[in-house]
Design an enzyme around this catalytic site. Sequence first.
Site, PDB file in Angstrom:
ATOM      1  N   LYS A  57     120.462  66.306 -38.758  1.00  0.00           N
ATOM      2  CA  LYS A  57     119.554  66.035 -39.869  1.00  0.00           C
ATOM      3  C   LYS A  57     119.855  64.683 -40.511  1.00  0.00           C
ATOM      4  O   LYS A  57     118.937  63.957 -40.917  1.00  0.00           O
ATOM      5  CB  LYS A  57     119.663  67.143 -40.919  1.00  0.00           C
ATOM      6  CG  LYS A  57     119.232  68.526 -40.440  1.00  0.00           C
ATOM      7  CD  LYS A  57     117.734  68.621 -40.275  1.00  0.00           C
ATOM      8  CE  LYS A  57     117.283  70.064 -40.071  1.00  0.00           C
ATOM      9  NZ  LYS A  57     117.790  70.688 -38.844  1.00  0.00           N
ATOM     10  N   GLU A 102     118.052  67.007 -50.357  1.00  0.00           N
ATOM     11  CA  GLU A 102     116.699  66.442 -50.387  1.00  0.00           C
ATOM     12  C   GLU A 102     115.941  66.908 -51.620  1.00  0.00           C
ATOM     13  O   GLU A 102     116.223  67.978 -52.173  1.00  0.00           O
ATOM     14  CB  GLU A 102     115.899  66.869 -49.149  1.00  0.00           C
ATOM     15  CG  GLU A 102     116.374  66.284 -47.844  1.00  0.00           C
ATOM     16  CD  GLU A 102     115.511  66.723 -46.677  1.00  0.00           C
ATOM     17  OE1 GLU A 102     115.641  66.111 -45.604  1.00  0.00           O
ATOM     18  OE2 GLU A 102     114.723  67.673 -46.826  1.00  0.00           O
ATOM     19  N   HIS A 133     111.709  80.442 -43.700  1.00  0.00           N
ATOM     20  CA  HIS A 133     111.701  79.150 -43.005  1.00  0.00           C
ATOM     21  C   HIS A 133     111.480  79.287 -41.498  1.00  0.00           C
ATOM     22  O   HIS A 133     111.740  78.350 -40.743  1.00  0.00           O
ATOM     23  CB  HIS A 133     112.998  78.372 -43.267  1.00  0.00           C
ATOM     24  CG  HIS A 133     113.322  78.201 -44.720  1.00  0.00           C
ATOM     25  ND1 HIS A 133     112.548  77.421 -45.558  1.00  0.00           N
ATOM     26  CD2 HIS A 133     114.306  78.727 -45.484  1.00  0.00           C
ATOM     27  CE1 HIS A 133     113.071  77.464 -46.785  1.00  0.00           C
ATOM     28  NE2 HIS A 133     114.129  78.251 -46.771  1.00  0.00           N
ATOM     29  N   ARG A 153     112.019  69.291 -27.222  1.00  0.00           N
ATOM     30  CA  ARG A 153     111.681  70.199 -26.118  1.00  0.00           C
ATOM     31  C   ARG A 153     110.174  70.320 -26.006  1.00  0.00           C
ATOM     32  O   ARG A 153     109.459  69.934 -26.904  1.00  0.00           O
ATOM     33  CB  ARG A 153     112.289  71.584 -26.329  1.00  0.00           C
ATOM     34  CG  ARG A 153     111.819  72.285 -27.589  1.00  0.00           C
ATOM     35  CD  ARG A 153     112.497  73.621 -27.764  1.00  0.00           C
ATOM     36  NE  ARG A 153     111.977  74.367 -28.886  1.00  0.00           N
ATOM     37  CZ  ARG A 153     112.389  74.224 -30.147  1.00  0.00           C
ATOM     38  NH1 ARG A 153     113.335  73.350 -30.423  1.00  0.00           N
ATOM     39  NH2 ARG A 153     111.859  74.937 -31.127  1.00  0.00           N
TER      40      ARG A 153
END
Length: 358
Positions: free
Chosen positions: A181, A265, A300, A358
């Site tokens: 991340k 964030e 999520h 992917r």
Amino acid sequence: MATSSFLLHHIFRQQHRRSISNNSSVRSLNRFLRTNPRLNYDSGIQREGIIHHNFSTESTRPFDSILIANRGEIACRIIETCQKLGVKTVAIYSSGDTRFCKHASMADEAVCIGTGPEVKNSYLLMDDVLHIAKSTGAQAIHPGYGFLSENADFVKKLENHDGNLKFIGPKSRAIEIMGSKSESKILMDAAGVPVVPGYNGSDQSELLLFEEACNIGFPCLIKAVSGGGGKGMRIVWKKEDFYDALQSCKREAANSFGDSAVIIERYLTAPRHVEVQVFGDEHGNAVYLHERDCSVQRRHQKVLEEAPAPGLTQSLRDRMGEVAVRAARAVDYVGAGTVEFLLEDGTEDFFFCEMNTR
């Protein structure tokens, strides 16, 4: 280029099934094919705005034989495509799946790789997969999704191989960067891709993280650097709750990913989750192949995908697609991938979330 040719054919089949109209991104794909010096284009035909290619002849098909390092439905789909291309397939199976499971029965050749039911004793045995590929004469390995598909160490083994075995997918560097991340945000920011304001530094002291959270403002989001699948994420609504949430997030990250590092964030209170499908080749070219809305989630985790994403203006679709291509080019991306954005509802402001390699 063989890797890209193989995947392009699969993309054409999927896009044709969806009957995509002849819009700007399809025209971009066609232009990409016309200008690519290595693609044999003689057998292409125009249909519904998309150029379809027939790679079934020996002179144009990318590989004679591939090993599929997966099982179940995805392995069956890959085998079906290979059969239409005239490419031999090698399947692997565990003793738990048995030689008579569907994907092993469909393949031209099948080899037992290990014991079941735990995949760590079979499908995740990297050296065994490579040995089987080499002993059966496979020229490439298709990972499908899951298992070894986003394992940079496995891709490095292929990259450091004698050159006779290809990985059908992105390079190890792209997998490593997009798997972090913090690293991915740093690179995306440098490439001009909008990112959610926040902190993604290496200093993980609790006091500094708290100060950064206060600078960002509350609510904020704590995310595991190596996270995925909705794990390692905590929303902090007020500063009094920060330390408890931080410690909880770090524990989960360490247990799930072996890495307790986090980023902070700004939390978008009403975002939409919009993903853009991208495709890159081995010559630095990339195109985007439409978007989908994945905002319906539970913990999520995506529950429902809708394509095309509703309520977007054409200019916003084009802009998100162009930014997704910029993201792919920033990591020299090869193959099919998904760039995920958070779109602030009611606006046309969007931010990079992550990229699935992917």
